[in-house]
Scaffold this motif. Structure first.
Motif, PDB file in Angstrom:
ATOM      1  N   MET A  85       0.852  -1.204   0.000  1.00 28.84           N
ATOM      2  CA  MET A  85       0.000   0.000   0.000  1.00 28.84           C
ATOM      3  C   MET A  85       0.882   1.247   0.000  1.00 28.84           C
ATOM      4  O   MET A  85       1.191   1.817   1.041  1.00 28.84           O
ATOM      5  CB  MET A  85      -0.877   0.023   1.255  1.00 28.84           C
ATOM      6  CG  MET A  85      -2.191  -0.700   1.143  1.00 28.84           C
ATOM      7  SD  MET A  85      -3.356  -0.059  -0.084  1.00 28.84           S
ATOM      8  CE  MET A  85      -3.832   1.497   0.617  1.00 28.84           C
ATOM      9  N   ALA A  87      -0.058   3.894  -1.798  1.00 26.58           N
ATOM     10  CA  ALA A  87      -0.933   5.026  -2.126  1.00 26.58           C
ATOM     11  C   ALA A  87      -1.062   5.979  -0.951  1.00 26.58           C
ATOM     12  O   ALA A  87      -1.023   5.566   0.209  1.00 26.58           O
ATOM     13  CB  ALA A  87      -2.310   4.514  -2.536  1.00 26.58           C
ATOM     14  N   LEU A 119      -8.147   1.974   4.394  1.00 22.96           N
ATOM     15  CA  LEU A 119      -8.232   0.861   3.444  1.00 22.96           C
ATOM     16  C   LEU A 119      -7.568  -0.397   3.989  1.00 22.96           C
ATOM     17  O   LEU A 119      -8.087  -1.503   3.838  1.00 22.96           O
ATOM     18  CB  LEU A 119      -7.622   1.272   2.089  1.00 22.96           C
ATOM     19  CG  LEU A 119      -8.551   2.031   1.138  1.00 22.96           C
ATOM     20  CD1 LEU A 119      -9.324   3.153   1.775  1.00 22.96           C
ATOM     21  CD2 LEU A 119      -7.827   2.509  -0.091  1.00 22.96           C
ATOM     22  N   PHE A 135       3.145   1.860   3.872  1.00 19.82           N
ATOM     23  CA  PHE A 135       4.122   2.945   3.782  1.00 19.82           C
ATOM     24  C   PHE A 135       3.722   3.993   4.802  1.00 19.82           C
ATOM     25  O   PHE A 135       2.528   4.171   5.070  1.00 19.82           O
ATOM     26  CB  PHE A 135       4.121   3.568   2.381  1.00 19.82           C
ATOM     27  CG  PHE A 135       5.104   2.905   1.449  1.00 19.82           C
ATOM     28  CD1 PHE A 135       4.830   1.661   0.917  1.00 19.82           C
ATOM     29  CD2 PHE A 135       6.305   3.530   1.126  1.00 19.82           C
ATOM     30  CE1 PHE A 135       5.740   1.030   0.074  1.00 19.82           C
ATOM     31  CE2 PHE A 135       7.217   2.910   0.274  1.00 19.82           C
ATOM     32  CZ  PHE A 135       6.938   1.666  -0.250  1.00 19.82           C
ATOM     33  N   LYS A 149       1.896   2.569  13.450  1.00 15.78           N
ATOM     34  CA  LYS A 149       1.040   2.152  12.319  1.00 15.78           C
ATOM     35  C   LYS A 149       1.230   0.669  11.994  1.00 15.78           C
ATOM     36  O   LYS A 149       0.273  -0.026  11.647  1.00 15.78           O
ATOM     37  CB  LYS A 149       1.332   3.006  11.086  1.00 15.78           C
ATOM     38  CG  LYS A 149       0.729   4.389  11.211  1.00 15.78           C
ATOM     39  CD  LYS A 149       1.146   5.349  10.130  1.00 15.78           C
ATOM     40  CE  LYS A 149       0.733   6.750  10.585  1.00 15.78           C
ATOM     41  NZ  LYS A 149       1.158   7.803   9.674  1.00 15.78           N
ATOM     42  N   LYS A 153      -2.156  -1.349  12.292  1.00 16.39           N
ATOM     43  CA  LYS A 153      -2.746  -1.833  11.049  1.00 16.39           C
ATOM     44  C   LYS A 153      -2.472  -3.319  10.819  1.00 16.39           C
ATOM     45  O   LYS A 153      -2.835  -3.865   9.781  1.00 16.39           O
ATOM     46  CB  LYS A 153      -2.250  -0.988   9.877  1.00 16.39           C
ATOM     47  CG  LYS A 153      -2.728   0.480   9.979  1.00 16.39           C
ATOM     48  CD  LYS A 153      -2.235   1.356   8.853  1.00 16.39           C
ATOM     49  CE  LYS A 153      -2.571   2.816   9.085  1.00 16.39           C
ATOM     50  NZ  LYS A 153      -3.475   3.390   8.069  1.00 16.39           N
TER      51      LYS A 153
HETATM   52  N1  CTP Z   1      -3.786   4.063   4.395  1.00 12.33           N
HETATM   53  C1  CTP Z   1      -4.947   3.380   4.117  1.00 12.33           C
HETATM   54  N2  CTP Z   1      -6.150   4.045   4.191  1.00 12.33           N
HETATM   55  C2  CTP Z   1      -6.208   5.333   4.561  1.00 12.33           C
HETATM   56  C3  CTP Z   1      -5.013   6.038   4.874  1.00 12.33           C
HETATM   57  C4  CTP Z   1      -3.820   5.364   4.776  1.00 12.33           C
HETATM   58  O1  CTP Z   1      -4.893   2.192   3.804  1.00 12.33           O
HETATM   59  N3  CTP Z   1      -7.393   5.936   4.631  1.00 12.33           N
HETATM   60  C5  CTP Z   1      -2.493   3.322   4.310  1.00 12.33           C
HETATM   61  C6  CTP Z   1      -1.468   3.989   3.413  1.00 12.33           C
HETATM   62  O2  CTP Z   1      -1.560   3.539   2.075  1.00 12.33           O
HETATM   63  C7  CTP Z   1      -0.156   3.564   4.061  1.00 12.33           C
HETATM   64  C8  CTP Z   1      -0.517   3.442   5.535  1.00 12.33           C
HETATM   65  O3  CTP Z   1      -1.938   3.304   5.603  1.00 12.33           O
HETATM   66  O4  CTP Z   1       0.279   2.303   3.613  1.00 12.33           O
HETATM   67  C9  CTP Z   1      -0.095   4.613   6.361  1.00 12.33           C
HETATM   68  O5  CTP Z   1      -0.632   5.787   5.802  1.00 12.33           O
HETATM   69  P1  CTP Z   1      -0.599   7.160   6.587  1.00 12.33           P
HETATM   70  O6  CTP Z   1      -1.290   8.206   5.777  1.00 12.33           O
HETATM   71  O7  CTP Z   1       0.813   7.427   7.020  1.00 12.33           O
HETATM   72  O8  CTP Z   1      -1.445   6.768   7.883  1.00 12.33           O
HETATM   73  P2  CTP Z   1      -2.816   7.210   8.476  1.00 12.33           P
HETATM   74  O9  CTP Z   1      -3.543   5.956   8.844  1.00 12.33           O
HETATM   75  O10 CTP Z   1      -3.503   8.167   7.572  1.00 12.33           O
HETATM   76  O11 CTP Z   1      -2.382   7.884   9.844  1.00 12.33           O
HETATM   77  P3  CTP Z   1      -2.216   9.398  10.317  1.00 12.33           P
HETATM   78  O12 CTP Z   1      -3.211  10.221   9.555  1.00 12.33           O
HETATM   79  O13 CTP Z   1      -2.486   9.277  11.765  1.00 12.33           O
HETATM   80  O14 CTP Z   1      -0.780   9.748  10.011  1.00 12.33           O
END
Ligand code: CTP
Length: 215
Positions: A85, A87, A119, A135, A149, A153
Protein backbone atom coordinates in the motif's frame (compact mmCIF):
# COMPACT_ATOMS: atom_id res chain seq x y z
CA UNK A 1 4.36 -14.20 -6.69
CA UNK A 2 1.27 -12.16 -7.44
CA UNK A 3 1.85 -8.69 -6.06
CA UNK A 4 -0.84 -6.05 -5.68
CA UNK A 5 0.42 -2.47 -5.40
CA UNK A 6 -1.47 0.75 -4.79
CA UNK A 7 0.09 4.06 -5.76
CA UNK A 8 -0.61 7.74 -6.14
CA UNK A 9 -2.99 10.05 -4.35
CA UNK A 10 -6.75 9.83 -4.31
CA UNK A 11 -8.94 12.72 -5.40
CA UNK A 12 -12.09 13.54 -3.49
CA UNK A 13 -14.58 15.67 -5.42
CA UNK A 14 -15.92 18.87 -3.89
CA UNK A 15 -18.01 19.78 -6.92
CA UNK A 16 -17.90 19.43 -10.71
CA UNK A 17 -14.54 21.21 -10.98
CA UNK A 18 -12.81 21.05 -7.57
CA UNK A 19 -11.29 18.28 -5.49
CA UNK A 20 -9.28 17.59 -2.35
CA UNK A 21 -6.05 15.66 -2.81
CA UNK A 22 -2.41 15.56 -1.68
CA UNK A 23 1.09 15.88 -3.10
CA UNK A 24 1.71 12.21 -3.90
CA UNK A 25 3.04 11.72 -7.43
CA UNK A 26 2.87 7.90 -7.50
CA UNK A 27 6.64 7.59 -8.03
CA UNK A 28 7.35 5.27 -5.10
CA UNK A 29 4.46 2.88 -5.76
CA UNK A 30 5.15 2.78 -9.50
CA UNK A 31 8.80 1.99 -8.72
CA UNK A 32 7.72 -0.96 -6.55
CA UNK A 33 5.41 -2.18 -9.32
CA UNK A 34 8.18 -1.87 -11.91
CA UNK A 35 10.72 -3.65 -9.70
CA UNK A 36 8.25 -6.47 -9.03
CA UNK A 37 7.47 -6.89 -12.75
CA UNK A 38 11.17 -6.83 -13.64
CA UNK A 39 11.77 -9.56 -11.06
CA UNK A 40 9.23 -11.73 -12.90
CA UNK A 41 6.22 -11.30 -10.62
CA UNK A 42 2.65 -10.83 -11.78
CA UNK A 43 1.72 -7.29 -10.81
CA UNK A 44 -1.61 -5.49 -10.50
CA UNK A 45 -1.30 -1.75 -9.88
CA UNK A 46 -4.25 0.20 -8.48
CA UNK A 47 -3.33 3.72 -9.46
CA UNK A 48 -4.78 7.04 -8.41
CA UNK A 49 -4.60 10.12 -10.66
CA UNK A 50 -0.92 10.69 -11.48
CA UNK A 51 0.99 12.38 -14.27
CA UNK A 52 3.72 9.79 -14.65
CA UNK A 53 3.10 6.82 -16.94
CA UNK A 54 2.72 3.45 -15.20
CA UNK A 55 5.52 0.93 -15.69
CA UNK A 56 5.45 -1.60 -18.51
CA UNK A 57 4.42 -5.16 -17.81
CA UNK A 58 1.92 -4.45 -15.04
CA UNK A 59 -1.86 -4.55 -15.14
CA UNK A 60 -3.18 -1.11 -14.22
CA UNK A 61 -6.54 -0.39 -12.61
CA UNK A 62 -7.20 3.37 -12.60
CA UNK A 63 -9.17 4.88 -9.76
CA UNK A 64 -9.92 8.35 -8.54
CA UNK A 65 -11.39 8.35 -5.03
CA UNK A 66 -10.49 6.45 -1.85
CA UNK A 67 -13.76 4.52 -2.04
CA UNK A 68 -13.01 3.48 -5.63
CA UNK A 69 -9.50 2.45 -4.55
CA UNK A 70 -10.99 0.31 -1.78
CA UNK A 71 -13.35 -1.43 -4.20
CA UNK A 72 -10.55 -2.08 -6.70
CA UNK A 73 -8.28 -3.51 -3.98
CA UNK A 74 -11.10 -5.66 -2.61
CA UNK A 75 -11.62 -7.11 -6.07
CA UNK A 76 -7.90 -7.73 -6.68
CA UNK A 77 -6.76 -8.93 -3.25
CA UNK A 78 -8.10 -12.51 -3.36
CA UNK A 79 -5.74 -13.33 -6.25
CA UNK A 80 -2.70 -11.67 -4.62
CA UNK A 81 0.06 -13.08 -2.40
CA UNK A 82 1.19 -9.65 -1.20
CA UNK A 83 -0.25 -6.15 -0.93
CA UNK A 84 1.99 -3.09 -1.00
CA UNK A 85 0.00 0.00 0.00
CA UNK A 86 2.10 2.86 -1.30
CA UNK A 87 -0.93 5.03 -2.13
CA UNK A 88 -1.48 8.28 -0.27
CA UNK A 89 -5.15 7.80 0.46
CA UNK A 90 -6.99 11.03 1.27
CA UNK A 91 -8.09 10.79 4.88
CA UNK A 92 -11.26 12.83 4.38
CA UNK A 93 -13.74 13.58 1.62
CA UNK A 94 -16.43 16.22 1.16
CA UNK A 95 -19.64 14.89 2.67
CA UNK A 96 -21.86 16.01 -0.20
CA UNK A 97 -19.99 16.57 -3.47
CA UNK A 98 -22.02 18.81 -5.77
CA UNK A 99 -22.73 17.72 -9.33
CA UNK A 100 -22.49 21.35 -10.51
CA UNK A 101 -19.82 23.98 -9.90
CA UNK A 102 -20.39 25.67 -6.56
CA UNK A 103 -20.07 29.44 -6.35
CA UNK A 104 -17.35 30.74 -4.06
CA UNK A 105 -19.85 31.98 -1.51
CA UNK A 106 -21.20 28.45 -1.16
CA UNK A 107 -17.78 26.95 -0.35
CA UNK A 108 -16.46 28.84 2.66
CA UNK A 109 -18.06 27.71 5.86
CA UNK A 110 -20.30 25.11 4.22
CA UNK A 111 -17.81 22.47 3.10
CA UNK A 112 -18.35 19.53 5.43
CA UNK A 113 -15.76 16.73 5.49
CA UNK A 114 -16.21 13.11 6.52
CA UNK A 115 -13.54 10.51 7.23
CA UNK A 116 -12.59 8.07 4.51
CA UNK A 117 -12.23 4.46 5.62
CA UNK A 118 -8.77 3.15 6.41
CA UNK A 119 -8.23 0.86 3.44
CA UNK A 120 -5.74 -1.39 5.20
CA UNK A 121 -8.15 -1.83 8.11
CA UNK A 122 -11.00 -2.65 5.70
CA UNK A 123 -8.86 -5.20 3.88
CA UNK A 124 -7.48 -6.81 7.03
CA UNK A 125 -10.26 -9.45 7.31
CA UNK A 126 -9.22 -10.68 3.84
CA UNK A 127 -5.54 -10.87 4.72
CA UNK A 128 -5.21 -14.60 5.43
CA UNK A 129 -1.61 -15.65 4.77
CA UNK A 130 -0.96 -12.65 2.51
CA UNK A 131 1.90 -10.27 3.21
CA UNK A 132 0.71 -6.73 3.93
CA UNK A 133 3.22 -3.92 3.50
CA UNK A 134 2.36 -0.33 4.36
CA UNK A 135 4.12 2.94 3.78
CA UNK A 136 4.35 5.76 6.29
CA UNK A 137 5.20 9.25 5.12
CA UNK A 138 6.03 11.29 8.18
CA UNK A 139 7.53 14.64 9.00
CA UNK A 140 8.31 14.04 12.68
CA UNK A 141 8.94 11.08 15.00
CA UNK A 142 9.26 9.00 11.83
CA UNK A 143 10.16 5.68 13.44
CA UNK A 144 7.77 6.07 16.37
CA UNK A 145 4.78 6.87 14.15
CA UNK A 146 5.67 4.10 11.72
CA UNK A 147 6.01 1.53 14.54
CA UNK A 148 2.60 2.60 15.80
CA UNK A 149 1.04 2.15 12.32
CA UNK A 150 2.77 -1.23 11.86
CA UNK A 151 1.08 -2.51 15.02
CA UNK A 152 -2.24 -0.69 14.64
CA UNK A 153 -2.75 -1.83 11.05
CA UNK A 154 -1.54 -5.42 11.67
CA UNK A 155 1.11 -5.20 8.96
CA UNK A 156 4.01 -7.54 8.23
CA UNK A 157 6.21 -4.61 7.37
CA UNK A 158 6.10 -0.87 6.92
CA UNK A 159 8.38 1.39 4.94
CA UNK A 160 8.88 4.64 6.83
CA UNK A 161 10.17 7.76 5.18
CA UNK A 162 10.82 11.24 6.39
CA UNK A 163 9.23 13.28 3.63
CA UNK A 164 10.98 16.40 4.85
CA UNK A 165 14.49 14.88 4.62
CA UNK A 166 16.85 15.86 1.78
CA UNK A 167 16.56 13.31 -1.04
CA UNK A 168 13.23 11.98 0.19
CA UNK A 169 9.59 12.85 -0.25
CA UNK A 170 7.33 13.81 -3.11
CA UNK A 171 8.32 14.49 -6.71
CA UNK A 172 11.92 13.28 -6.33
CA UNK A 173 13.37 10.04 -7.67
CA UNK A 174 15.30 9.13 -4.52
CA UNK A 175 14.21 8.12 -1.07
CA UNK A 176 15.62 7.52 2.42
CA UNK A 177 13.63 4.86 4.23
CA UNK A 178 13.64 2.59 7.22
CA UNK A 179 11.87 -0.76 7.14
CA UNK A 180 10.12 -1.91 10.28
CA UNK A 181 8.88 -5.42 11.03
CA UNK A 182 7.17 -6.70 14.16
CA UNK A 183 9.68 -7.70 16.81
CA UNK A 184 12.72 -6.53 14.85
CA UNK A 185 14.89 -3.44 15.06
CA UNK A 186 14.23 -0.87 12.29
CA UNK A 187 16.46 -1.40 9.27
CA UNK A 188 17.71 1.89 7.88
CA UNK A 189 18.42 1.86 4.17
CA UNK A 190 20.80 4.45 2.69
CA UNK A 191 19.74 7.15 0.21
CA UNK A 192 18.88 5.34 -3.01
CA UNK A 193 16.67 5.67 -6.05
CA UNK A 194 13.01 4.82 -5.56
CA UNK A 195 13.53 2.01 -8.06
CA UNK A 196 16.28 0.54 -5.88
CA UNK A 197 14.04 0.87 -2.81
CA UNK A 198 11.43 -1.02 -4.85
CA UNK A 199 13.94 -3.72 -5.81
CA UNK A 200 15.10 -4.23 -2.25
CA UNK A 201 11.52 -4.28 -1.00
CA UNK A 202 10.54 -6.89 -3.60
CA UNK A 203 13.41 -9.12 -2.55
CA UNK A 204 12.30 -8.73 1.08
CA UNK A 205 8.77 -9.77 0.06
CA UNK A 206 10.22 -12.82 -1.66
CA UNK A 207 12.09 -13.77 1.51
CA UNK A 208 9.01 -13.30 3.69
CA UNK A 209 6.80 -15.25 1.26
CA UNK A 210 9.23 -18.16 1.33
CA UNK A 211 8.77 -18.28 5.12
CA UNK A 212 5.03 -17.73 5.20
CA UNK A 213 2.77 -20.76 4.69
CA UNK A 214 0.04 -20.50 2.08
CA UNK A 215 1.64 -17.91 -0.23
N1 CTP B 1 -3.79 4.06 4.40
C1 CTP B 1 -4.95 3.38 4.12
N2 CTP B 1 -6.15 4.04 4.19
C2 CTP B 1 -6.21 5.33 4.56
C3 CTP B 1 -5.01 6.04 4.87
C4 CTP B 1 -3.82 5.36 4.78
O1 CTP B 1 -4.89 2.19 3.80
N3 CTP B 1 -7.39 5.94 4.63
C5 CTP B 1 -2.49 3.32 4.31
C6 CTP B 1 -1.47 3.99 3.41
O2 CTP B 1 -1.56 3.54 2.08
C7 CTP B 1 -0.16 3.56 4.06
C8 CTP B 1 -0.52 3.44 5.53
O3 CTP B 1 -1.94 3.30 5.60
O4 CTP B 1 0.28 2.30 3.61
C9 CTP B 1 -0.10 4.61 6.36
O5 CTP B 1 -0.63 5.79 5.80
P1 CTP B 1 -0.60 7.16 6.59
O6 CTP B 1 -1.29 8.21 5.78
O7 CTP B 1 0.81 7.43 7.02
O8 CTP B 1 -1.44 6.77 7.88
P2 CTP B 1 -2.82 7.21 8.48
O9 CTP B 1 -3.54 5.96 8.84
O10 CTP B 1 -3.50 8.17 7.57
O11 CTP B 1 -2.38 7.88 9.84
P3 CTP B 1 -2.22 9.40 10.32
O12 CTP B 1 -3.21 10.22 9.56
O13 CTP B 1 -2.49 9.28 11.76
O14 CTP B 1 -0.78 9.75 10.01
Amino acid sequence: MKILVSAGPTREPIDAVRFLSNRSTGRMGCAVARAAAEAGHEVALVLGPVEIGPPAGVRVVRVETALQMLEALRAELPAADALVMAAAVADVRPAEPAARKLHKGELAGTLRLVRNPDLLAELRPLKGGRIFCGFAAETDDVLGSAADKLARKGLDLIVANDVAAPGAGFAVDTNVVAVLRPGAAPERWPLMSKLDVGRRLVSLLETLAARQPGT
